[in-house]
Design a protein around this motif. Sequence first.
Motif, PDB file in Angstrom:
ATOM      1  N   LEU A 299      11.904 -72.811 -20.979  1.00 26.80           N
ATOM      2  CA  LEU A 299      12.459 -73.013 -19.636  1.00 26.80           C
ATOM      3  C   LEU A 299      13.304 -74.281 -19.610  1.00 26.80           C
ATOM      4  O   LEU A 299      14.367 -74.310 -18.996  1.00 26.80           O
ATOM      5  N   GLU A 300      12.856 -75.331 -20.311  1.00 24.07           N
ATOM      6  CA  GLU A 300      13.634 -76.569 -20.384  1.00 24.07           C
ATOM      7  C   GLU A 300      15.013 -76.304 -20.993  1.00 24.07           C
ATOM      8  O   GLU A 300      16.031 -76.764 -20.482  1.00 24.07           O
TER       9      GLU A 300
ATOM     10  N   GLU B 289      17.171 -74.261 -18.511  1.00 22.71           N
ATOM     11  CA  GLU B 289      17.639 -75.095 -17.392  1.00 22.71           C
ATOM     12  C   GLU B 289      18.750 -76.036 -17.824  1.00 22.71           C
ATOM     13  O   GLU B 289      19.685 -76.294 -17.071  1.00 22.71           O
ATOM     14  N   ARG B 290      18.682 -76.549 -19.044  1.00 20.01           N
ATOM     15  CA  ARG B 290      19.743 -77.421 -19.564  1.00 20.01           C
ATOM     16  C   ARG B 290      20.991 -76.640 -19.940  1.00 20.01           C
ATOM     17  O   ARG B 290      22.108 -77.079 -19.711  1.00 20.01           O
TER      18      ARG B 290
ATOM     19  N   ASP C 285      19.657 -67.229 -12.448  1.00 15.34           N
ATOM     20  CA  ASP C 285      18.799 -68.408 -12.380  1.00 15.34           C
ATOM     21  C   ASP C 285      17.921 -68.411 -13.636  1.00 15.34           C
ATOM     22  O   ASP C 285      17.801 -67.391 -14.328  1.00 15.34           O
ATOM     23  N   PRO C 286      17.330 -69.548 -13.978  1.00  8.99           N
ATOM     24  CA  PRO C 286      16.569 -69.639 -15.227  1.00  8.99           C
ATOM     25  C   PRO C 286      15.442 -68.606 -15.351  1.00  8.99           C
ATOM     26  O   PRO C 286      15.218 -68.059 -16.432  1.00  8.99           O
ATOM     27  N   GLU C 287      14.746 -68.323 -14.276  1.00  6.20           N
ATOM     28  CA  GLU C 287      13.642 -67.367 -14.327  1.00  6.20           C
ATOM     29  C   GLU C 287      14.157 -65.955 -14.608  1.00  6.20           C
ATOM     30  O   GLU C 287      13.571 -65.206 -15.389  1.00  6.20           O
TER      31      GLU C 287
END
Length: 142
Positions: free
Chosen positions: A36-37, A40-41, A18-20
């Motif tokens: 983070l953007e 996530e992309r 996951d992103p985190e």
Amino acid sequence: MADADDTDPYHIREELPDPETFAALREAAGMPPRSLEGVERGLPNSLYGVVVVHEPTDEPVGMGRIVGDGGTVYQISDMAVHPDHQRRGLGTRIMTALEDYINETAPSQAYVNLIADVDGFYEGFGYEPVRPDSKGLYRRTE
């Protein structure tokens, strides 16, 4: 995907973090941060990825992924193992999983590349410096 044996506390999962977790593993491994953007992309556009999980704690402690077009260009990216779990062969297991994917799916003459920050590791998988034939370049966005 086969792991070493039943007593091995680590398991490789064919999935993306996951992103985190992605951001945390990069930071722990001393790699430059990503927004983070951007994470996530970008993660959903990966061709393939693996996460190493420390089974006793169910914690992700390593990762690696492949980005590219799935036909002509593949890039090994975001190889990271948390320092508390390094020197246990996990990087080799991650790289082997990524290489297995490429060997099973890439058409002949595909170009596979990576940016290495560890001397000697990737050469063991057959990777060679691009110099003098080519020159690797990069830039970061603001």
